[in-house]
Structures are given as C-alpha cells and as structure tokens.
Motif scaffolding. Structure first.
Motif, PDB file in Angstrom:
ATOM      1  N   LEU A  20      58.741  12.728  -4.761  1.00 31.35           N
ATOM      2  CA  LEU A  20      58.410  11.354  -5.096  1.00 31.35           C
ATOM      3  C   LEU A  20      57.035  10.965  -4.554  1.00 31.35           C
ATOM      4  CD1 LEU A  20      59.630   8.906  -6.536  1.00 31.35           C
ATOM      5  CD2 LEU A  20      60.520   8.162  -4.349  1.00 31.35           C
ATOM      6  N   ASP A  21      56.717  11.351  -3.322  1.00 32.70           N
ATOM      7  CA  ASP A  21      55.416  10.989  -2.757  1.00 32.70           C
ATOM      8  C   ASP A  21      54.260  11.678  -3.488  1.00 32.70           C
ATOM      9  OD1 ASP A  21      56.206  13.447  -1.699  1.00 32.70           O
ATOM     10  OD2 ASP A  21      55.228  13.114   0.224  1.00 32.70           O
TER      11      ASP A  21
ATOM     12  N   CYS B   3      53.773   9.619  -6.687  1.00 36.79           N
ATOM     13  CA  CYS B   3      53.128   8.347  -6.347  1.00 36.79           C
ATOM     14  C   CYS B   3      51.645   8.544  -6.071  1.00 36.79           C
ATOM     15  CB  CYS B   3      53.790   7.717  -5.131  1.00 36.79           C
ATOM     16  SG  CYS B   3      55.492   7.250  -5.404  1.00 36.79           S
TER      17      CYS B   3
ATOM     18  N   SER C  21      52.878   2.683  -5.789  1.00 33.64           N
ATOM     19  CA  SER C  21      53.718   2.631  -4.593  1.00 33.64           C
ATOM     20  C   SER C  21      55.029   3.367  -4.827  1.00 33.64           C
ATOM     21  CB  SER C  21      54.013   1.174  -4.224  1.00 33.64           C
ATOM     22  OG  SER C  21      54.891   0.594  -5.173  1.00 33.64           O
ATOM     23  N   GLY C  22      55.682   3.719  -3.749  1.00 33.19           N
ATOM     24  CA  GLY C  22      56.978   4.379  -3.846  1.00 33.19           C
ATOM     25  C   GLY C  22      58.008   3.511  -4.536  1.00 33.19           C
ATOM     26  N   ASN C  23      57.968   2.217  -4.260  1.00 33.35           N
ATOM     27  CA  ASN C  23      58.906   1.302  -4.895  1.00 33.35           C
ATOM     28  C   ASN C  23      58.679   1.244  -6.400  1.00 33.35           C
ATOM     29  OD1 ASN C  23      61.004  -0.724  -4.751  1.00 33.35           O
ATOM     30  ND2 ASN C  23      59.405  -2.185  -5.299  1.00 33.35           N
TER      31      ASN C  23
ATOM     32  N   CYS D 167      57.358   3.543  -8.289  1.00 29.27           N
ATOM     33  CA  CYS D 167      57.784   4.825  -8.839  1.00 29.27           C
ATOM     34  C   CYS D 167      59.313   4.867  -8.979  1.00 29.27           C
ATOM     35  CB  CYS D 167      57.292   5.958  -7.946  1.00 29.27           C
ATOM     36  SG  CYS D 167      57.446   7.585  -8.694  1.00 29.27           S
ATOM     37  N   SER D 168      60.001   4.362  -7.981  1.00 26.02           N
ATOM     38  CA  SER D 168      61.469   4.329  -8.045  1.00 26.02           C
ATOM     39  C   SER D 168      61.960   3.453  -9.188  1.00 26.02           C
ATOM     40  CB  SER D 168      62.042   3.821  -6.718  1.00 26.02           C
ATOM     41  OG  SER D 168      61.743   4.718  -5.688  1.00 26.02           O
TER      42      SER D 168
END
Length: 75
Positions: free
Chosen positions: A32-33, A36, A42-44, A46-47
């Motif tokens: 995930l990182d 991103c 941001s990670g959020n 992407c989620s």
C-alpha cells in the motif's frame, strides 16, 4: 498517473484509476505504501480507492450472476 487522480464531476474517481490501484495491490503485489508513493496520494485516499474498486467489482460480478459462494469455490 498522479495527474489522473482528479475526480469526475460527481466527485468519484474514474473507473480506470480504481482499476489501476486495485491491480497494483492484488495483481502486482505492491504494498500500500508503494502505491501511495507512486501515485502521490495519502494512505487513507488509497484505501478509499481500493474500497470503491472492490465494491464496483463485487457489483459487476453480482450483476453477471456470480454470488459470493460461487466465486470463492472457483478460485
């Protein structure tokens, strides 16, 4: 690809972006990182994109007649 992350007029990400993020995670086995960082999001965010991509995929498969039980048995 980061330039393409603009939303459509209704505030949602284009289907191609959702598919690309989903493919990076599930098919290319990127973390995930890494996704991103590549997309400069941001990670959020992407989620959220992953959640929407999976939801659209589930809806599409459901409309084609595949149920959750059928999909897990075929894999």
């Amino acid at each position: 690809m980061a330039d393409e992350l603009a939303t459509t007029g209704n505030g949602t990400a284009p289907a191609a972006i959702l598919a690309a993020v989903h493919a990076c995670l599930d098919l290319l086995d990127l973390k995930l990182d890494e996704i991103c960082g590549e997309l400069a999001i941001s990670g959020n965010h992407c989620s959220v994109l992953l959640y929407r991509a999976r939801l659209r995929l589930r809806t599409c498969l459901s409309e084609k007649g595949y149920g959750a039980g059928e999909l897990s048995d075929e894999v």
